[in-house]
Write a protein that holds these residues in place. Sequence first.
Motif, mmCIF file in Angstrom:
data_model
loop_
_atom_site.group_PDB
_atom_site.id
_atom_site.type_symbol
_atom_site.label_atom_id
_atom_site.label_comp_id
_atom_site.label_asym_id
_atom_site.label_seq_id
_atom_site.Cartn_x
_atom_site.Cartn_y
_atom_site.Cartn_z
ATOM 1 N N VAL A 9 0.873 -1.182 0.000
ATOM 2 C CA VAL A 9 0.000 0.000 0.000
ATOM 3 C C VAL A 9 0.902 1.220 0.000
ATOM 4 O O VAL A 9 1.964 1.224 0.616
ATOM 5 C CB VAL A 9 -0.965 0.011 1.205
ATOM 6 N N HIS A 10 0.488 2.246 -0.732
ATOM 7 C CA HIS A 10 1.346 3.413 -0.942
ATOM 8 C C HIS A 10 0.628 4.677 -0.481
ATOM 9 O O HIS A 10 -0.519 4.923 -0.872
ATOM 10 C CB HIS A 10 1.698 3.526 -2.430
ATOM 11 N N ALA A 38 -4.187 6.094 3.519
ATOM 12 C CA ALA A 38 -3.264 4.970 3.671
ATOM 13 C C ALA A 38 -3.070 4.570 5.127
ATOM 14 O O ALA A 38 -2.816 3.397 5.417
ATOM 15 C CB ALA A 38 -1.915 5.314 3.040
ATOM 16 N N VAL A 39 -3.176 5.508 6.062
ATOM 17 C CA VAL A 39 -2.901 5.180 7.457
ATOM 18 C C VAL A 39 -3.903 4.165 7.987
ATOM 19 O O VAL A 39 -3.534 3.108 8.514
ATOM 20 C CB VAL A 39 -2.894 6.452 8.323
ATOM 21 N N ALA A 40 -5.191 4.457 7.845
ATOM 22 C CA ALA A 40 -6.212 3.535 8.350
ATOM 23 C C ALA A 40 -6.174 2.201 7.613
ATOM 24 O O ALA A 40 -6.322 1.139 8.214
ATOM 25 C CB ALA A 40 -7.593 4.170 8.226
ATOM 26 N N LEU A 53 -4.458 -3.633 7.355
ATOM 27 C CA LEU A 53 -3.702 -4.636 6.608
ATOM 28 C C LEU A 53 -2.644 -5.291 7.486
ATOM 29 O O LEU A 53 -2.428 -6.509 7.414
ATOM 30 C CB LEU A 53 -3.043 -3.993 5.387
ATOM 31 N N ALA A 54 -1.958 -4.492 8.320
ATOM 32 C CA ALA A 54 -0.922 -5.035 9.192
ATOM 33 C C ALA A 54 -1.505 -6.051 10.164
ATOM 34 O O ALA A 54 -0.895 -7.104 10.428
ATOM 35 C CB ALA A 54 -0.235 -3.904 9.955
ATOM 36 N N LEU A 101 -12.277 -5.209 4.589
ATOM 37 C CA LEU A 101 -10.891 -5.240 4.115
ATOM 38 C C LEU A 101 -10.191 -6.509 4.580
ATOM 39 O O LEU A 101 -9.471 -7.154 3.807
ATOM 40 C CB LEU A 101 -10.147 -3.998 4.619
ATOM 41 N N ASP A 102 -10.399 -6.883 5.831
ATOM 42 C CA ASP A 102 -9.815 -8.125 6.363
ATOM 43 C C ASP A 102 -10.314 -9.326 5.569
ATOM 44 O O ASP A 102 -9.523 -10.191 5.141
ATOM 45 C CB ASP A 102 -10.197 -8.270 7.837
#
Length: 320
Positions: free
Chosen positions: A145-146, A156-158, A163-164, A272-273
């Motif tokens: 992700v960029h 991108a932060v959220a 994702l992490a 997203l998960d």
Amino acid sequence: MLPDPPVPGAAAGEWWPHRSLEPAWLHAHHDRFDLLHLHFGYEHRSTSELRATVEALRAQGKPLVLTVHDLRNPHQADPGPHRAALDVLVPAADAVITLTPGAAARIAGEWGRRAKVVPHPHVVEPARARLASRRGADDSFVVGVHAKSVRANCDAVAVAEQLARTVATLPGARLLVHAHDDDGGRRAAGELARRGVPVTVRPRFSDAELFDYLESLDVSVLPHRFGTHSGWLEACYDLGTTVLAPDCGFFDEQAPCLLYHRTETEVDRRSLDRTLRHAYERRPRWHADPRRRAAERDVIVAAHLAVYRAVTGVAAGGPR
């Protein structure tokens, strides 16, 4: 197509508002062009200035062709200015083009104009796309992700934080997060670091570096809060990299991809998960055929030529 006219005071190679939007330039150079085809780069113009551009074209008998890449400008947090610009340009255009049926339906509903759907051409040159490696089946799974700081629609932060969390539960998976080395990118990187997400801050990729980076990923996640279409998605399709895109635009009408749900203010973390887990388990791989993409470009050129002939009244067999 005319070369870009030099802009007094602009440094060589620096982007600058195109002079073809200036009424004075249009009046002075009307004998050098047959029509004006507008894609991007008009967000610096007020609605009154855009009306003046349209009036100058009309005064010189020059048609306006408009390609609506974005129904919502990705660089502007406030949707109002872009909507106001489209309120001027879409009704005034002699022909309207867009990239997907969904966008065309929105244009018809909002402005009563029928837009010709012409798909986005390849982004990666076919010769380079043919070199894209066929990833073998192994235990690695790389998600990228960029944080593109110049884009107001980037969240991108959220997205990276969720994702992490998901990647940490997937054996063999790892997450790559990049941020631009500028004020916005460093702010995003600092916020991610505080949330325990490793991030690499670096200068913007060159085209070659970007394509190498995308090819190194199994999945590229678009962290958009809002949007319509994506050239990044097209590049991934050329290279065979799976894309996870938000369901806020018409990304899945452009090219095969996976969708997760979000609103403008909040990402649906469960969606997203779930979507990332689906990508991990199924490993979908959509790789555009470079030969077909090259042939599609010829079709796209022909479609534009047909539009140009229609608005200028040039017969199909007439001069170009």
